[in-house]
Design a protein around this motif. Structure first.
Motif, mmCIF file in Angstrom:
data_model
loop_
_atom_site.group_PDB
_atom_site.id
_atom_site.type_symbol
_atom_site.label_atom_id
_atom_site.label_comp_id
_atom_site.label_asym_id
_atom_site.label_seq_id
_atom_site.Cartn_x
_atom_site.Cartn_y
_atom_site.Cartn_z
ATOM 1 N N ASP A 168 -2.998 2.838 -9.785
ATOM 2 C CA ASP A 168 -4.541 2.314 -9.879
ATOM 3 C C ASP A 168 -4.804 1.009 -8.636
ATOM 4 O OD1 ASP A 168 -5.387 4.230 -11.688
ATOM 5 O OD2 ASP A 168 -4.699 2.743 -13.339
ATOM 6 N N LEU A 169 -3.923 0.910 -7.991
ATOM 7 C CA LEU A 169 -4.078 -0.165 -6.770
ATOM 8 C C LEU A 169 -5.182 0.338 -6.055
ATOM 9 C CD1 LEU A 169 -0.293 -0.786 -5.587
ATOM 10 C CD2 LEU A 169 -1.674 -2.024 -7.213
ATOM 11 N N SER A 170 -5.881 -0.665 -5.438
ATOM 12 C CA SER A 170 -7.246 -0.337 -4.736
ATOM 13 C C SER A 170 -6.659 0.164 -3.332
ATOM 14 C CB SER A 170 -8.106 -1.521 -4.529
ATOM 15 O OG SER A 170 -9.136 -1.633 -3.576
ATOM 16 N N VAL A 171 -7.347 1.158 -2.637
ATOM 17 C CA VAL A 171 -7.323 1.643 -1.648
ATOM 18 C C VAL A 171 -7.835 0.917 -0.742
ATOM 19 C CG1 VAL A 171 -7.871 3.653 -0.034
ATOM 20 C CG2 VAL A 171 -6.755 4.179 -2.197
ATOM 21 N N THR A 172 -9.022 0.234 -0.916
ATOM 22 C CA THR A 172 -9.775 -0.407 -0.076
ATOM 23 C C THR A 172 -9.166 -1.886 0.087
ATOM 24 O OG1 THR A 172 -11.836 0.347 -0.984
ATOM 25 C CG2 THR A 172 -12.093 -1.486 0.134
ATOM 26 N N ASP A 173 -8.558 -2.361 -0.805
ATOM 27 C CA ASP A 173 -7.750 -3.501 -0.622
ATOM 28 C C ASP A 173 -6.734 -3.457 0.223
ATOM 29 O OD1 ASP A 173 -9.622 -4.861 -2.391
ATOM 30 O OD2 ASP A 173 -8.225 -5.163 -4.044
ATOM 31 N N PHE A 174 -5.938 -2.433 -0.073
ATOM 32 C CA PHE A 174 -4.939 -2.103 0.945
ATOM 33 C C PHE A 174 -5.141 -1.873 2.332
ATOM 34 C CE2 PHE A 174 -2.474 1.404 2.799
ATOM 35 C CZ PHE A 174 -0.955 0.826 3.128
ATOM 36 N N LEU A 175 -6.262 -1.028 2.625
ATOM 37 C CA LEU A 175 -6.506 -0.816 3.831
ATOM 38 C C LEU A 175 -7.079 -2.217 4.564
ATOM 39 C CD1 LEU A 175 -8.414 2.630 3.734
ATOM 40 C CD2 LEU A 175 -5.934 2.211 4.479
ATOM 41 N N ASN A 176 -7.901 -2.854 3.717
ATOM 42 C CA ASN A 176 -8.609 -4.300 4.207
ATOM 43 C C ASN A 176 -7.563 -5.078 4.749
ATOM 44 O OD1 ASN A 176 -11.097 -3.986 4.633
ATOM 45 N ND2 ASN A 176 -11.379 -4.422 2.217
ATOM 46 N N ASN A 177 -6.036 -5.019 4.077
ATOM 47 C CA ASN A 177 -5.019 -5.928 4.338
ATOM 48 C C ASN A 177 -4.287 -5.399 5.822
ATOM 49 O OD1 ASN A 177 -5.180 -8.173 2.581
ATOM 50 N ND2 ASN A 177 -4.711 -6.684 0.982
ATOM 51 N N ILE A 178 -4.745 -4.388 6.758
ATOM 52 C CA ILE A 178 -4.099 -3.964 7.700
ATOM 53 C C ILE A 178 -4.255 -5.049 8.736
ATOM 54 C CG2 ILE A 178 -3.827 -2.395 9.363
ATOM 55 C CD1 ILE A 178 -4.685 -0.092 7.255
ATOM 56 N N PRO A 179 -3.268 -5.674 9.166
ATOM 57 C CA PRO A 179 -3.631 -6.914 10.359
ATOM 58 C C PRO A 179 -4.340 -6.513 11.481
ATOM 59 C CG PRO A 179 -1.202 -6.988 9.649
ATOM 60 C CD PRO A 179 -1.909 -5.375 9.058
ATOM 61 N N ASP A 180 -4.073 -5.342 12.221
ATOM 62 C CA ASP A 180 -4.666 -4.742 13.220
ATOM 63 C C ASP A 180 -5.935 -4.237 13.018
ATOM 64 O OD1 ASP A 180 -5.112 -2.288 15.162
ATOM 65 O OD2 ASP A 180 -3.753 -3.761 16.208
ATOM 66 N N GLU A 181 -6.960 -4.915 13.581
ATOM 67 C CA GLU A 181 -8.489 -4.464 13.367
ATOM 68 C C GLU A 181 -8.580 -2.931 13.896
ATOM 69 O OE1 GLU A 181 -13.056 -5.570 14.586
ATOM 70 O OE2 GLU A 181 -11.402 -7.099 14.943
ATOM 71 N N ASN A 182 -8.291 -2.488 14.775
ATOM 72 C CA ASN A 182 -8.257 -0.946 15.269
ATOM 73 C C ASN A 182 -7.676 -0.183 14.294
ATOM 74 O OD1 ASN A 182 -9.897 -1.751 17.465
ATOM 75 N ND2 ASN A 182 -7.989 -2.139 18.729
ATOM 76 N N LYS A 183 -6.406 -0.359 14.147
ATOM 77 C CA LYS A 183 -5.929 0.472 13.061
ATOM 78 C C LYS A 183 -6.511 0.566 11.556
ATOM 79 C CE LYS A 183 -1.341 0.922 13.032
ATOM 80 N NZ LYS A 183 0.110 0.550 13.287
ATOM 81 N N ARG A 184 -7.011 -0.717 11.163
ATOM 82 C CA ARG A 184 -7.527 -0.702 9.831
ATOM 83 C C ARG A 184 -8.899 0.254 9.810
ATOM 84 N NH1 ARG A 184 -7.726 -5.821 9.551
ATOM 85 N NH2 ARG A 184 -9.608 -6.348 10.896
ATOM 86 N N THR A 185 -9.815 -0.011 10.988
ATOM 87 C CA THR A 185 -10.922 0.882 11.212
ATOM 88 C C THR A 185 -10.440 2.475 11.375
ATOM 89 O OG1 THR A 185 -12.027 -0.628 12.240
ATOM 90 C CG2 THR A 185 -12.761 1.413 12.718
ATOM 91 N N ASP A 186 -9.295 2.446 12.061
ATOM 92 C CA ASP A 186 -9.062 4.217 12.175
ATOM 93 C C ASP A 186 -8.532 4.607 10.683
ATOM 94 O OD1 ASP A 186 -9.344 4.317 14.797
ATOM 95 O OD2 ASP A 186 -7.411 4.068 15.279
ATOM 96 N N CYS A 187 -7.779 3.939 9.926
ATOM 97 C CA CYS A 187 -7.526 4.243 8.494
ATOM 98 C C CYS A 187 -8.559 4.722 7.644
ATOM 99 C CB CYS A 187 -6.678 3.286 8.028
ATOM 100 S SG CYS A 187 -4.932 3.419 8.930
ATOM 101 N N PHE A 188 -9.591 3.446 7.728
ATOM 102 C CA PHE A 188 -10.918 3.913 6.906
ATOM 103 C C PHE A 188 -11.577 5.214 7.296
ATOM 104 C CE2 PHE A 188 -10.909 -0.750 5.434
ATOM 105 C CZ PHE A 188 -11.112 -0.608 4.141
ATOM 106 N N ASN A 189 -11.688 5.418 8.766
ATOM 107 C CA ASN A 189 -12.253 6.604 9.254
ATOM 108 C C ASN A 189 -11.297 7.987 8.664
ATOM 109 O OD1 ASN A 189 -14.317 5.292 10.437
ATOM 110 N ND2 ASN A 189 -13.293 5.052 12.168
ATOM 111 N N LEU A 190 -10.110 7.648 8.943
ATOM 112 C CA LEU A 190 -9.304 8.761 8.545
ATOM 113 C C LEU A 190 -9.441 9.016 6.982
ATOM 114 C CD1 LEU A 190 -7.094 10.941 8.904
ATOM 115 C CD2 LEU A 190 -5.234 8.827 8.729
ATOM 116 N N SER A 191 -9.635 8.030 6.197
ATOM 117 C CA SER A 191 -9.738 8.003 4.703
ATOM 118 C C SER A 191 -11.003 9.039 4.649
ATOM 119 C CB SER A 191 -9.909 6.902 4.069
ATOM 120 O OG SER A 191 -9.668 7.044 2.607
ATOM 121 N N ASP A 192 -12.077 8.682 5.279
ATOM 122 C CA ASP A 192 -13.315 9.494 5.035
ATOM 123 C C ASP A 192 -13.266 10.786 5.626
ATOM 124 O OD1 ASP A 192 -14.480 6.928 3.977
ATOM 125 O OD2 ASP A 192 -15.488 6.565 6.050
ATOM 126 N N ILE A 193 -12.610 11.023 6.520
ATOM 127 C CA ILE A 193 -12.361 12.322 7.232
ATOM 128 C C ILE A 193 -11.547 13.246 6.207
ATOM 129 C CG2 ILE A 193 -11.316 13.842 8.909
ATOM 130 C CD1 ILE A 193 -11.867 11.521 10.685
#
Length: 138
Positions: free
Chosen positions: A10-35
């Motif tokens: 039950d850990l938060s996916v949003t919290d996990f992705l928001n903690n990715i240090p690289d902004e571009n990789k973080r954005t890519d991961c949110f986009n990938l999750s949506d896809i």
């Protein structure tokens, strides 16, 4: 028999992705999750502390080892985003040839950034991989 360390939780996916240090990789991961969500209709869940998984299936190997795994998933690693797909899905080699810049291992496909790949090919790979795993583990 040993228990799998990587289980759905039950850990938060949003919290996990928001903690990715690289902004571009973080954005890519949110986009990938949506896809993946839009392609499969499955909700993102954390598996262990570093894998975002979608759906699940129960496997039993000939050795007797069994457990649960996500139907599809990804993990933002230091050097690339690891996509966890079936090692054998319909048109795998043909799709990978059209996919864009990537590296592969047995079942993993590694991409540095989403702009390096063809999103429509990714969607077909996702669909075919989920179909393959679902057919093997109904």
């Amino acid at each position: 028999m040993a228990q799998n360390k990587t289980t759905e939780n039950d850990l938060s996916v949003t919290d996990f992705l928001n903690n990715i240090p690289d902004e571009n990789k973080r954005t890519d991961c949110f986009n990938l999750s949506d896809i993946i969500t839009k392609t499969t209709g499955l909700k993102a869940k954390m598996w262990g502390t570093a894998i975002v998984g979608f759906g699940s299936y129960h496997y039993i190997y000939k050795s007797g080892r069994e457990g649960d795994a996500p139907l599809i998933g990804f993990s933002p690693r230091k050097d690339a985003i690891a996509l966890y797909l079936s090692s054998e899905f319909k048109n795998r080699e043909e799709l990978l040839a059209k996919f864009g810049k990537h590296k592969t291992a047995k079942a993993c496909v590694y991409v540095k950034k989403m702009s390096d790949i063809d999103i429509e090919v990714l969607k077909e790979m996702i669909t075919n991989s989920v179909a393959r795993i679902s057919s093997l583990y109904p």
